[in-house]
Design a protein around this motif. Structure first.
Motif, PDB file in Angstrom:
ATOM      1  N   ASP A  25       0.824  -1.212   0.000  1.00 41.43           N
ATOM      2  CA  ASP A  25       0.000   0.000   0.000  1.00 41.43           C
ATOM      3  C   ASP A  25       0.857   1.260   0.000  1.00 41.43           C
ATOM      4  OD1 ASP A  25      -2.256  -1.570  -0.011  1.00 41.43           O
ATOM      5  OD2 ASP A  25      -2.676  -1.337   2.135  1.00 41.43           O
ATOM      6  N   ASP A  26       1.910   1.258   0.824  1.00 40.41           N
ATOM      7  CA  ASP A  26       2.797   2.428   0.874  1.00 40.41           C
ATOM      8  C   ASP A  26       3.497   2.657  -0.467  1.00 40.41           C
ATOM      9  OD1 ASP A  26       2.100   2.803   3.490  1.00 40.41           O
ATOM     10  OD2 ASP A  26       3.923   1.912   4.326  1.00 40.41           O
ATOM     11  N   VAL A  27       3.941   1.568  -1.099  1.00 39.35           N
ATOM     12  CA  VAL A  27       4.646   1.699  -2.372  1.00 39.35           C
ATOM     13  C   VAL A  27       3.683   2.127  -3.477  1.00 39.35           C
ATOM     14  CG1 VAL A  27       5.969   0.461  -4.127  1.00 39.35           C
ATOM     15  CG2 VAL A  27       6.465   0.082  -1.713  1.00 39.35           C
ATOM     16  N   ASP A  28       2.455   1.603  -3.461  1.00 40.30           N
ATOM     17  CA  ASP A  28       1.472   2.025  -4.455  1.00 40.30           C
ATOM     18  C   ASP A  28       1.234   3.538  -4.375  1.00 40.30           C
ATOM     19  OD1 ASP A  28       1.078  -0.443  -5.578  1.00 40.30           O
ATOM     20  OD2 ASP A  28      -0.742  -0.915  -4.455  1.00 40.30           O
ATOM     21  N   ALA A  29       1.098   4.039  -3.147  1.00 37.80           N
ATOM     22  CA  ALA A  29       0.879   5.474  -2.976  1.00 37.80           C
ATOM     23  C   ALA A  29       2.084   6.275  -3.454  1.00 37.80           C
ATOM     24  CB  ALA A  29       0.587   5.782  -1.510  1.00 37.80           C
ATOM     25  N   ALA A  30       3.284   5.799  -3.134  1.00 41.03           N
ATOM     26  CA  ALA A  30       4.498   6.498  -3.564  1.00 41.03           C
ATOM     27  C   ALA A  30       4.626   6.481  -5.087  1.00 41.03           C
ATOM     28  CB  ALA A  30       5.726   5.864  -2.913  1.00 41.03           C
ATOM     29  N   GLU A  33       2.463   9.037  -6.696  1.00 42.25           N
ATOM     30  CA  GLU A  33       3.046  10.373  -6.540  1.00 42.25           C
ATOM     31  C   GLU A  33       4.195  10.578  -7.513  1.00 42.25           C
ATOM     32  OE1 GLU A  33       5.204  13.119  -3.090  1.00 42.25           O
ATOM     33  OE2 GLU A  33       4.123  11.299  -2.527  1.00 42.25           O
ATOM     34  N   LEU A  34       5.028   9.536  -7.702  1.00 44.92           N
ATOM     35  CA  LEU A  34       6.144   9.653  -8.639  1.00 44.92           C
ATOM     36  C   LEU A  34       5.649   9.853 -10.061  1.00 44.92           C
ATOM     37  CD1 LEU A  34       8.610   6.882  -7.368  1.00 44.92           C
ATOM     38  CD2 LEU A  34       8.678   9.330  -6.919  1.00 44.92           C
ATOM     39  N   LEU A  35       4.582   9.152 -10.434  1.00 43.68           N
ATOM     40  CA  LEU A  35       4.041   9.316 -11.776  1.00 43.68           C
ATOM     41  C   LEU A  35       3.524  10.737 -11.977  1.00 43.68           C
ATOM     42  CD1 LEU A  35       2.095   5.958 -12.294  1.00 43.68           C
ATOM     43  CD2 LEU A  35       4.281   6.634 -13.312  1.00 43.68           C
ATOM     44  N   THR A  36       2.931  11.293 -10.933  1.00 43.93           N
ATOM     45  CA  THR A  36       2.428  12.656 -11.023  1.00 43.93           C
ATOM     46  C   THR A  36       3.571  13.657 -11.156  1.00 43.93           C
ATOM     47  OG1 THR A  36       0.464  12.091  -9.709  1.00 43.93           O
ATOM     48  CG2 THR A  36       1.066  14.422  -9.839  1.00 43.93           C
ATOM     49  N   GLU A  37       4.623  13.460 -10.354  1.00 46.78           N
ATOM     50  CA  GLU A  37       5.749  14.396 -10.348  1.00 46.78           C
ATOM     51  C   GLU A  37       6.715  14.154 -11.503  1.00 46.78           C
ATOM     52  OE1 GLU A  37       6.045  16.921  -8.323  1.00 46.78           O
ATOM     53  OE2 GLU A  37       4.232  16.402  -7.174  1.00 46.78           O
ATOM     54  N   SER A  38       6.741  12.904 -12.016  1.00 53.74           N
ATOM     55  CA  SER A  38       7.697  12.504 -13.067  1.00 53.74           C
ATOM     56  C   SER A  38       9.135  12.812 -12.668  1.00 53.74           C
ATOM     57  CB  SER A  38       7.349  13.180 -14.399  1.00 53.74           C
ATOM     58  OG  SER A  38       6.111  12.709 -14.886  1.00 53.74           O
ATOM     59  N   PHE A  40      12.088  10.778 -11.465  1.00 54.01           N
ATOM     60  CA  PHE A  40      12.410   9.367 -11.351  1.00 54.01           C
ATOM     61  C   PHE A  40      13.836   9.068 -10.878  1.00 54.01           C
ATOM     62  CE2 PHE A  40       9.138   9.610 -14.743  1.00 54.01           C
ATOM     63  CZ  PHE A  40       8.118   9.001 -14.011  1.00 54.01           C
ATOM     64  N   VAL A  41      14.696  10.053 -10.844  1.00 55.75           N
ATOM     65  CA  VAL A  41      16.072   9.862 -10.368  1.00 55.75           C
ATOM     66  C   VAL A  41      16.390  10.979  -9.388  1.00 55.75           C
ATOM     67  CG1 VAL A  41      18.509   9.736 -10.989  1.00 55.75           C
ATOM     68  CG2 VAL A  41      16.799   8.752 -12.517  1.00 55.75           C
ATOM     69  N   GLY A  42      16.803  10.609  -8.186  1.00 50.90           N
ATOM     70  CA  GLY A  42      17.105  11.619  -7.180  1.00 50.90           C
ATOM     71  C   GLY A  42      15.835  12.279  -6.672  1.00 50.90           C
ATOM     72  N   GLY A  43      15.963  13.510  -6.228  1.00 56.77           N
ATOM     73  CA  GLY A  43      14.805  14.251  -5.767  1.00 56.77           C
ATOM     74  C   GLY A  43      14.502  14.047  -4.299  1.00 56.77           C
ATOM     75  N   ALA A  44      13.342  14.549  -3.891  1.00 57.08           N
ATOM     76  CA  ALA A  44      12.980  14.563  -2.472  1.00 57.08           C
ATOM     77  C   ALA A  44      12.910  13.173  -1.844  1.00 57.08           C
ATOM     78  CB  ALA A  44      11.653  15.302  -2.294  1.00 57.08           C
ATOM     79  N   PRO A  45      12.343  12.150  -2.504  1.00 54.69           N
ATOM     80  CA  PRO A  45      12.302  10.831  -1.868  1.00 54.69           C
ATOM     81  C   PRO A  45      13.695  10.264  -1.567  1.00 54.69           C
ATOM     82  CG  PRO A  45      10.686  10.937  -3.629  1.00 54.69           C
ATOM     83  CD  PRO A  45      11.533  12.173  -3.742  1.00 54.69           C
ATOM     84  N   VAL A  46      14.662  10.524  -2.454  1.00 52.83           N
ATOM     85  CA  VAL A  46      16.031  10.049  -2.204  1.00 52.83           C
ATOM     86  C   VAL A  46      16.630  10.806  -1.018  1.00 52.83           C
ATOM     87  CG1 VAL A  46      18.372   9.904  -3.130  1.00 52.83           C
ATOM     88  CG2 VAL A  46      16.410   9.302  -4.570  1.00 52.83           C
ATOM     89  N   GLU A  47      16.460  12.116  -0.996  1.00 50.15           N
ATOM     90  CA  GLU A  47      16.992  12.899   0.119  1.00 50.15           C
ATOM     91  C   GLU A  47      16.336  12.490   1.436  1.00 50.15           C
ATOM     92  OE1 GLU A  47      16.475  16.982  -0.850  1.00 50.15           O
ATOM     93  OE2 GLU A  47      17.855  16.922  -2.572  1.00 50.15           O
ATOM     94  N   ARG A  48      15.042  12.196   1.396  1.00 48.45           N
ATOM     95  CA  ARG A  48      14.347  11.765   2.607  1.00 48.45           C
ATOM     96  C   ARG A  48      14.912  10.428   3.102  1.00 48.45           C
ATOM     97  NH1 ARG A  48       9.655  12.447   0.926  1.00 48.45           N
ATOM     98  NH2 ARG A  48       9.190  10.369   0.105  1.00 48.45           N
ATOM     99  N   PHE A  49      15.083   9.470   2.194  1.00 51.75           N
ATOM    100  CA  PHE A  49      15.631   8.182   2.618  1.00 51.75           C
ATOM    101  C   PHE A  49      17.063   8.341   3.122  1.00 51.75           C
ATOM    102  CE2 PHE A  49      18.272   4.469   1.675  1.00 51.75           C
ATOM    103  CZ  PHE A  49      17.747   3.611   2.640  1.00 51.75           C
ATOM    104  N   GLU A  50      17.861   9.162   2.457  1.00 50.73           N
ATOM    105  CA  GLU A  50      19.239   9.367   2.912  1.00 50.73           C
ATOM    106  C   GLU A  50      19.259   9.871   4.354  1.00 50.73           C
ATOM    107  OE1 GLU A  50      21.617  10.389  -1.257  1.00 50.73           O
ATOM    108  OE2 GLU A  50      20.620  12.002  -0.155  1.00 50.73           O
ATOM    109  N   GLY A  51      18.391  10.810   4.681  1.00 51.97           N
ATOM    110  CA  GLY A  51      18.331  11.306   6.056  1.00 51.97           C
ATOM    111  C   GLY A  51      17.887  10.228   7.027  1.00 51.97           C
ATOM    112  N   GLU A  52      16.877   9.449   6.637  1.00 52.89           N
ATOM    113  CA  GLU A  52      16.400   8.357   7.499  1.00 52.89           C
ATOM    114  C   GLU A  52      17.481   7.317   7.721  1.00 52.89           C
ATOM    115  OE1 GLU A  52      11.732   8.510   5.903  1.00 52.89           O
ATOM    116  OE2 GLU A  52      13.172   7.038   5.102  1.00 52.89           O
ATOM    117  N   TRP A  53      18.196   6.981   6.662  1.00 45.35           N
ATOM    118  CA  TRP A  53      19.213   5.927   6.780  1.00 45.35           C
ATOM    119  C   TRP A  53      20.407   6.397   7.606  1.00 45.35           C
ATOM    120  CZ3 TRP A  53      19.098   1.155   7.129  1.00 45.35           C
ATOM    121  CH2 TRP A  53      20.205   0.344   6.937  1.00 45.35           C
ATOM    122  N   ALA A  54      20.819   7.643   7.441  1.00 46.60           N
ATOM    123  CA  ALA A  54      21.902   8.171   8.259  1.00 46.60           C
ATOM    124  C   ALA A  54      21.531   8.120   9.739  1.00 46.60           C
ATOM    125  CB  ALA A  54      22.239   9.602   7.838  1.00 46.60           C
TER     126      ALA A  54
END
Length: 382
Positions: A25-30, A33-38, A40-54
């Motif tokens: 469900d979480d991935v479907d929603a994401a 959103e990615l299809l809407t924003e187009s 597909f490489v980098g961007g806010a989701p990558v920066e968000r995960f980088e912060g979470e992983w650090a």
């Protein structure tokens, strides 16, 4: 006339589908959103995960890259390691550890491992150091951290930076410190089969050194200078993380500790079934380590017999890894002699099924079969 497909084993080696269903469900929603924003490489989701992983690893920086091998190569390059340098790596590891050293332009210097944990030791590291050694890659294999206190002491005396290959150790700790946070750089793979796996290839490097992090961000993106799309200060490569993979990893990270708890409970039951006094002995766990059990690796003198015995009962197994790196055809030119512990272990290791969604019946089936193998060794019943 085609033959019917063989029935799936009663206990598969792993089950990625169950983890996918947890985050669907979480991935479907994401994805919507990615299809809407187009984007597909980098961007806010990558920066968000980088912060979470650090934050999860206990570091200040995380740099998402395309895969775990690139993480190692770029970590070496960020430290300036290349031609003329040697890098110590344990012989018992997935080949990517040694491969990354060669891809960075350096030479792997293979070291033997502990006979109980099958991990790099301080003595093994000390024996492998030469005047040309520029770094050491410590591999936290099977989900258990190596003895970082002892290894750090040897590396510090020799003036060597430590790179952690934590591709199988997401969330594992040594004396309370998370894998990836104890060296200059920590490298992770998020290949789908890992404890924290993407829906394709992905990786990351973590560090507490902002300058190294900036260098890594440039190297992963064609050597671009920060904020300048057309200025290239370094010879880099294309190793950017896909936005979809970052979204998947964020969804899974929220569940990682729960999945790890399930893995630990299963490993505890396996250890009760094979306490180390019979024909099957699980890899030793150091009391200072809190493993995450990416793999449940056992050792036995008759690996083929045990695997056949388990297969007859519908239990799948695997071998990680049957040929030590220094004996692989691509790397024999870097071998400096025999490494008896790694070589002997390679003929005896076998990986039992272990994944967080194993049912109680599946775990009981493996435990019962392993115990049955132990009993049968006495009278030849197999």
């Amino acid at each position: 006339m085609s033959r019917p497909a063989p029935a799936a084993p009663a206990v598969p080696f792993t089950d990625l589908g169950a983890m996918t269903r947890d985050v669907r469900d979480d991935v479907d929603a994401a994805w919507k959103e990615l299809l809407t924003e187009s984007d597909f490489v980098g961007g806010a989701p990558v920066e968000r995960f980088e912060g979470e992983w650090a934050r999860y690893c206990g570091t200040t920086e995380a740099v998402g890259v395309a895969n775990g091998t690139d993480a190692l190569v770029l970590a070496l390059r960020a430290l300036g390691i290349g031609g003329g340098d040697e890098v110590v790596v344990p012989a018992n590891t997935f080949v990517a550890t040694a491969e990354a050293v060669v891809l960075a332009g350096a030479r792997p210097r293979f070291a033997d491992v502990d006979p109980g944990t099958l991990l790099l030791t301080a003595d093994g590291l000390a024996a492998a150091i030469t005047p040309r050694t520029a770094a050491v890659i410590v591999v936290h294999l099977y989900g258990q951290t190596a003895d970082m206190d002892a290894l750090d002491a040897v590396a510090a005396r020799a003036g060597l930076p430590v790179i952690e290959d934590a591709a199988q150790a997401h969330g594992a700790t040594w004396a309370g410190r998370r894998a990836g946070s104890m060296g200059r750089l920590g490298c992770f793979s998020f290949y789908p089969g890992k404890n924290l796996g993407a829906f394709g290839d992905a990786g990351a490097v973590v560090t507490t050194d902002p300058r190294l992090a900036d260098t890594l961000r440039s190297l992963r993106n064609h050597g671009r200078a920060g904020g300048h799309h057309e200025r290239h200060d370094l010879v880099g490569t294309n190793s950017r993380m896909d936005t979809l993979q970052a979204a998947v990893l964020s969804a899974k990270l929220a569940r990682l500790d729960g999945w790890t708890g399930a893995r630990r409970a299963i490993a505890d039951r396996y250890r009760e079934a094979a306490p180390g006094t019979g024909a099957v002995r699980l890899v030793r766990v150091d009391s200072r380590a809190a493993p995450v059990h990416h793999l449940a690796v056992a050792m036995t003198d008759d690996r083929d017999g045990l695997r056949a015995f388990l297969a007859q009962r519908g239990i799948a197994t695997a071998v990680h890894y049957p040929v030590p790196c220094h004996l692989q055809a691509a790397f024999t030119r870097f071998a400096d002699g025999p490494l008896p512990v790694a070589e002997a272990a390679a003929a005896r290791i076998v990986s039992l099924p272990l994944f967080p969604h194993m049912t109680d019946d599946q775990v009981a089936a493996v435990c019962g079969a392993v115990a049955g193998w132990d009993r049968g060794r006495g009278d030849g019943a197999r």
